[in-house]
Design an enzyme around this catalytic site. Structure first.
Site, PDB file in Angstrom:
ATOM      1  N   PHE A 165       0.819  -1.218   0.000  1.00  0.00           N
ATOM      2  CA  PHE A 165       0.000   0.000   0.000  1.00  0.00           C
ATOM      3  C   PHE A 165       0.853   1.268   0.000  1.00  0.00           C
ATOM      4  CE2 PHE A 165      -3.635  -2.586   0.435  1.00  0.00           C
ATOM      5  CZ  PHE A 165      -3.402  -3.535   1.432  1.00  0.00           C
TER       6      PHE A 165
ATOM      7  N   GLU B  16       7.475   1.243  -0.186  1.00  0.00           N
ATOM      8  CA  GLU B  16       8.085   1.810  -1.391  1.00  0.00           C
ATOM      9  C   GLU B  16       9.469   2.357  -1.067  1.00  0.00           C
ATOM     10  OE1 GLU B  16       5.627   4.465  -3.619  1.00  0.00           O
ATOM     11  OE2 GLU B  16       7.316   5.152  -4.817  1.00  0.00           O
TER      12      GLU B  16
ATOM     13  N   ARG C  81       1.447  15.461  -6.312  1.00  0.00           N
ATOM     14  CA  ARG C  81       0.237  14.770  -6.779  1.00  0.00           C
ATOM     15  C   ARG C  81      -1.016  15.399  -6.162  1.00  0.00           C
ATOM     16  NH1 ARG C  81      -1.228  10.093  -9.715  1.00  0.00           N
ATOM     17  NH2 ARG C  81       0.956   9.821 -10.305  1.00  0.00           N
TER      18      ARG C  81
ATOM     19  N   PHE D 197      -1.429   8.479  -2.884  1.00  0.00           N
ATOM     20  CA  PHE D 197      -0.174   9.238  -2.927  1.00  0.00           C
ATOM     21  C   PHE D 197      -0.392  10.748  -2.968  1.00  0.00           C
ATOM     22  CE2 PHE D 197       4.283   8.653  -3.388  1.00  0.00           C
ATOM     23  CZ  PHE D 197       4.779   9.648  -4.197  1.00  0.00           C
TER      24      PHE D 197
ATOM     25  N   ALA E 184       2.272   3.709  -8.043  1.00  0.00           N
ATOM     26  CA  ALA E 184       1.593   4.640  -8.960  1.00  0.00           C
ATOM     27  C   ALA E 184       0.563   3.934  -9.839  1.00  0.00           C
ATOM     28  CB  ALA E 184       2.609   5.385  -9.833  1.00  0.00           C
TER      29      ALA E 184
ATOM     30  N   GLU F  69      -4.932   2.400  -7.367  1.00  0.00           N
ATOM     31  CA  GLU F  69      -5.179   3.542  -6.474  1.00  0.00           C
ATOM     32  C   GLU F  69      -6.462   4.298  -6.803  1.00  0.00           C
ATOM     33  OE1 GLU F  69      -1.085   4.827  -7.532  1.00  0.00           O
ATOM     34  OE2 GLU F  69      -1.079   5.537  -5.471  1.00  0.00           O
TER      35      GLU F  69
HETATM   36  N1  LIG Z   1      -3.945  -6.402  -2.142  1.00  0.00           N
HETATM   37  C1  LIG Z   1      -3.248  -5.266  -2.370  1.00  0.00           C
HETATM   38  N2  LIG Z   1      -3.674  -4.394  -3.321  1.00  0.00           N
HETATM   39  C2  LIG Z   1      -2.991  -3.245  -3.547  1.00  0.00           C
HETATM   40  C3  LIG Z   1      -1.831  -2.912  -2.764  1.00  0.00           C
HETATM   41  C4  LIG Z   1      -1.402  -3.855  -1.766  1.00  0.00           C
HETATM   42  O1  LIG Z   1      -0.388  -3.639  -1.071  1.00  0.00           O
HETATM   43  N3  LIG Z   1      -2.139  -4.998  -1.598  1.00  0.00           N
HETATM   44  N4  LIG Z   1      -1.140  -1.707  -2.999  1.00  0.00           N
HETATM   45  C5  LIG Z   1      -1.895  -0.650  -3.721  1.00  0.00           C
HETATM   46  C6  LIG Z   1      -0.982   0.411  -4.220  1.00  0.00           C
HETATM   47  S1  LIG Z   1      -0.484   1.616  -3.140  1.00  0.00           S
HETATM   48  C7  LIG Z   1      -0.574   0.435  -5.512  1.00  0.00           C
HETATM   49  S2  LIG Z   1       0.412   1.684  -6.110  1.00  0.00           S
HETATM   50  C8  LIG Z   1      -0.940  -0.644  -6.459  1.00  0.00           C
HETATM   51  C9  LIG Z   1       0.375  -1.165  -7.020  1.00  0.00           C
HETATM   52  O2  LIG Z   1       0.197  -2.168  -7.947  1.00  0.00           O
HETATM   53  P1  LIG Z   1      -0.131  -1.853  -9.489  1.00  0.00           P
HETATM   54  O3  LIG Z   1       0.842  -0.779  -9.896  1.00  0.00           O
HETATM   55  O4  LIG Z   1       0.126  -3.161 -10.146  1.00  0.00           O
HETATM   56  O5  LIG Z   1      -1.547  -1.399  -9.534  1.00  0.00           O
HETATM   57  O6  LIG Z   1      -1.632  -1.735  -5.863  1.00  0.00           O
HETATM   58  C10 LIG Z   1      -2.626  -1.264  -4.940  1.00  0.00           C
HETATM   59  N5  LIG Z   1      -3.445  -2.401  -4.507  1.00  0.00           N
HETATM   60  C1  LIG Z   2       7.134   8.078  -6.770  1.00  0.00           C
HETATM   61  C2  LIG Z   2       5.704   8.180  -7.156  1.00  0.00           C
HETATM   62  N1  LIG Z   2       5.296   9.091  -8.047  1.00  0.00           N
HETATM   63  C3  LIG Z   2       3.973   9.193  -8.374  1.00  0.00           C
HETATM   64  O1  LIG Z   2       3.617  10.049  -9.193  1.00  0.00           O
HETATM   65  N2  LIG Z   2       3.020   8.368  -7.845  1.00  0.00           N
HETATM   66  C4  LIG Z   2       3.418   7.457  -6.955  1.00  0.00           C
HETATM   67  N3  LIG Z   2       2.710   6.548  -6.250  1.00  0.00           N
HETATM   68  C5  LIG Z   2       3.613   5.925  -5.462  1.00  0.00           C
HETATM   69  N4  LIG Z   2       4.839   6.366  -5.654  1.00  0.00           N
HETATM   70  C6  LIG Z   2       4.753   7.334  -6.583  1.00  0.00           C
HETATM   71  O1  MOS Z   3       1.672   4.078  -5.421  1.00  0.00           O
HETATM   72 MO1  MOS Z   3       1.247   2.956  -4.181  1.00  0.00          MO
HETATM   73  O2  MOS Z   3       2.724   2.319  -3.660  1.00  0.00           O
HETATM   74  S1  MOS Z   3       1.123   4.531  -2.797  1.00  0.00           S
END
Ligand SMILES: Nc1nc2c(c(=O)[nH]1)N[C@H]1C(S)=C(S)[C@@H](COP(=O)(O)O)O[C@H]1N2
Ligand SMILES: Cc1nc(=O)[nH]c2[nH]cnc12
Ligand code: MOS
Length: 638
Positions: free
Chosen positions: A140, A144, A222, A256, A421, A570
């Site tokens: 989540f 990162e 953002r 974010f 992201a 997100e």
């Molecule tokens: N089950 C689950 N879903 C989740 C998350 C996670 O940690 N667990 N992270 C969220 C976040 S913060 C992001 S940025 C996206 C990242 O994966 P993606 O870029 O493949 O969507 O998954 C989202 N969904």
């Molecule tokens: C580094 C970064 N840049 C972005 O624009 N969006 C994001 N989500 C999570 N990390 C990031």
């Molecule tokens: O962009 Mo998700 O790792 S806050």
């Protein structure tokens, strides 16, 4: 030395966790209380900021405010949120005792940053360090960057002790050390015409970075690029400030900064509609962007479906009929009130840092006909690996069970961006697809020569012809590249959009709330895996509800993507705010029946305490305590 809550000041290594934790208890730290800053308000008072100069200016804000028939001012306060991933921060470091090589197994969204940072701390080249990640028990955003301090501490230990070291934080250690979603404050001044058109929006945005900058600038950016949400405003000035405080370093959290920016906007829409005595939904619809208009960061809106989605949810949810029913219910109940809110959202898909929009993959076809793929993304439960396997199987035209994905590792794909992201399916999907296309091309003559043979026989023939059966894939997002100084260039590759309509009931006397119904629509393009995407939408929605109704992070004392699917991780989170705004609507009704001014600046999260106090009926009025000079709240909201 800059002190902060949860600062790691030492590392105790022992045979077992129990012994180490007992040893920690024996350490005597002599603290002397120094002047400290914890909240956004205190940082503003003390002019305590990180050196950041971010602004977005469009049109002429002074002129817009002058021309406006009405100008409203206000403040919006938004709380943080703990990630509470099921798997707390965890790392295993194995010194290979030869050539200074190290192997890291870490629960991180960022294997490359872990590799590079550990290398720099140990003073060795990155090519001697491999970071491997099988999967995370949730991230989540909290892993990162904030997984890395733990890896660094263990790396130093492993360097000196020449032994593998493992550490997994207990929940309380994780919460105090690892950082959370940024709390935000928006101070706004908005000009509107008498027929309800937005003319000017002047916003000062503050987020609480904690003790280190970490990702807080990108989070602030953002929030600034999402503070329009779905509305066109011809004259805009957004100025961002990053507060420097002594709390843990706040970090990425799903959305974010986008949800925080949109929270400011939707509170502006409600408070202005209340003050003008107009219906907030008409006010929203009247100001929605139309196709082809440009956002305040000068991105032209293409494939713009929010007006359609908004109306579709309004119809499907029987909004008008239920509005009447709710008004009737509210006229017949004094201590229970219902509210209804219809909230749109758009979410920009790309890292705002251009260089991060790249991804790689590595695919091997073994001569028994089995395929192994790897790519730059980390599986954290969002279903990324499943989607990648589907893409590989489809591109190579083999059954899904022929393809396997073992892990993500820096010696399989180098220079990977954080999995974040919501872009990982897009960018890693293309990288995997590009690698598999190269291999499919190489196998084509053998497929044509042996049309009825199995994949194994075809691969075997190619292998005996000494055909290269491995391929690397790469992808970088085209067209994007925004310039902050000139406010030009495309910031996001595209937007993911949606809307949600929620009805709640509040108990005016306890401040408790119940969600009675939510209708939700997200435009996620042509999904690669519908089950995963529905799971993501439901999960993000509920996480958003928690963020703006329950979870308080207080401080005591004091098209062009792959399969044209869309980033879904997100974007749906902000729709959880439809619960918050339905609560706000119910509070408005409670206040009206107590002859209070209708509008209220409702801070998020709308906890039972906040809801109870905002209703401001005669019971509340009789037990309110005004703060005397020199008194400070026992629970400080940071
Ligand atoms: N089950 C689950 N879903 C989740 C998350 C996670 O940690 N667990 N992270 C969220 C976040 S913060 C992001 S940025 C996206 C990242 O994966 P993606 O870029 O493949 O969507 O998954 C989202 N969904
Ligand atoms: C580094 C970064 N840049 C972005 O624009 N969006 C994001 N989500 C999570 N990390 C990031
Ligand atoms: O962009 Mo998700 O790792 S806050």
């Amino acid at each position: 030395m800059h002190y902060y809550t949860g600062q790691i000041i030492g590392l105790i290594v022992a045979e077992t966790q129990a012994i180490a934790q007992e040893a920690v208890g024996l350490v005597k730290v002599h603290y002397s209380e120094l002047p400290h800053i914890l909240s956004i308000e205190e940082a503003i008072e003390n002019n305590s900021y990180f050196p950041v100069n971010r602004r977005i200016v469009k049109g002429d804000i002074e002129k817009g405010l002058e021309e406006a028939d009405f100008v409203f001012e206000g403040e919006t306060r938004i709380g943080g949120q703990e990630h509470f991933y099921l798997e707390t921060q965890a790392t295993l470091i194995i010194p290979k005792l030869e050539d200074k090589e190290f192997e890291i197994h870490s629960s991180t969204q960022n294997p490359t940053e872990t590799q590079i940072t550990v290398a720099s701390v140990l003073g060795i080249d990155a090519n001697r360090i491999v970071c491997r990640v099988k999967r995370l028990g949730g991230g989540f955003g909290g892993k990162e960057t904030r997984s890395i301090p733990l890896s660094l501490a263990l790396a130093v230990g492993a360097w000196h002790l020449k032994k593998p070291i493992r550490c997994m934080l207990d929940r309380d250690e994780d919460i105090i050390i690892s950082g959370q979603r940024h709390p935000f404050l928006g101070r706004w001044k908005v000009g509107v015409t008498k027929d309800g058109k937005l003319l000017a929006m002047d916003v000062q945005i503050y987020n609480n970075g904690g003790w280190s900058a970490d990702l807080s600038v990108a989070v602030l950016e953002r929030s600034m690029t999402h503070v329009d949400n779905c509305y066109y405003v011809p004259n805009v000035r957004i100025i961002g400030h990053l507060c420097k405080t002594n709390i843990h370093s706040n970090t990425a959290f799903r959305g974010f900064g986008g949800p925080q920016g949109m929270m400011i906007t939707e509170n502006i829409m409600c408070e202005i509609a209340d003050s003008m005595g107009i219906d907030v939904n008409d006010f929203r619809e009247k100001n929605l962007y139309v196709e082809g208009q440009q956002t305040h960061f000068n991105q032209t809106l293409k494939d713009w479906h929010v007006p359609l989605i908004y109306r579709q949810v309004k119809n499907d949810s029987e909004f008008e009929k239920r509005r009447e029913e709710i008004d009737k219910f509210n006229s017949e109940h004094k201590w229970r009130k219902r509210g209804l809110a219809l909230i749109p959202t758009k979410f920009g898909i790309s890292f705002t840092a251009l260089h991060l929009n790249q991804a790689g993959a590595l695919v091997h076809i073994y001569h028994d006909g089995s395929v192994l793929i790897s790519h730059g993304g980390v599986e954290m439960g969002q279903g990324l690996h499943t989607k990648m396997l589907q893409i590989a199987a489809e591109t190579l035209d083999v059954p899904l069970e022929t393809v396997h994905l073992m892990e993500t590792a820096t010696n399989l794909v180098g220079n990977t961006s954080a999995t974040a992201a919501s872009v990982s399916s897009d960018i890693n999907g293309y990288a995997v697809s590009n690698a598999c296309k190269t291999l499919a091309e190489r196998l084509k003559p053998y497929r044509e020569k042996m049309p009825d043979k199995s994949f194994k026989e075809i691969v075997h023939a190619a292998y005996f012809d000494r055909v290269n059966l491995s391929a690397n894939g790469f992808y970088k997002t085209p067209d994007i590249g925004y310039n902050w100084d000139k406010n030009e260039g495309q910031m996001f590759f595209y937007f993911t959009m949606g809307a949600a309509c929620t009805e709640v009931e509040i108990d005016v006397l306890t401040g408790d709330h119940t969600i009675l119904r939510t209708d939700l629509c997200m435009d996620i393009g042509r999904s690669i895996n519908y089950a995963i995407d529905v799971g993501q939408i439901e999960g993000a929605f509920v996480q958003g509800v928690g963020w703006c109704t329950i979870e308080e992070t207080l401080h005591f004392p004091n098209g062009h993507t792959i399969h044209s699917s869309k980033g879904v991780g997100e974007p749906p989170l902000f729709l959880g705010s439809s619960v918050f705004f339905a609560i706000r609507d119910a509070i408005k009704s409670a206040r009206q029946s107590n002859n209070n001014g209708a509008t209220v600046a409702l801070s998020s999260p709308a906890t039972p305490e906040i809801i109870r106090l905002a209703c401001d009926d005669e019971i509340v009025k009789n037990c309110k305590v005004e703060r005397k000079d020199g008194e400070s709240a026992w629970a400080l909201r940071v």
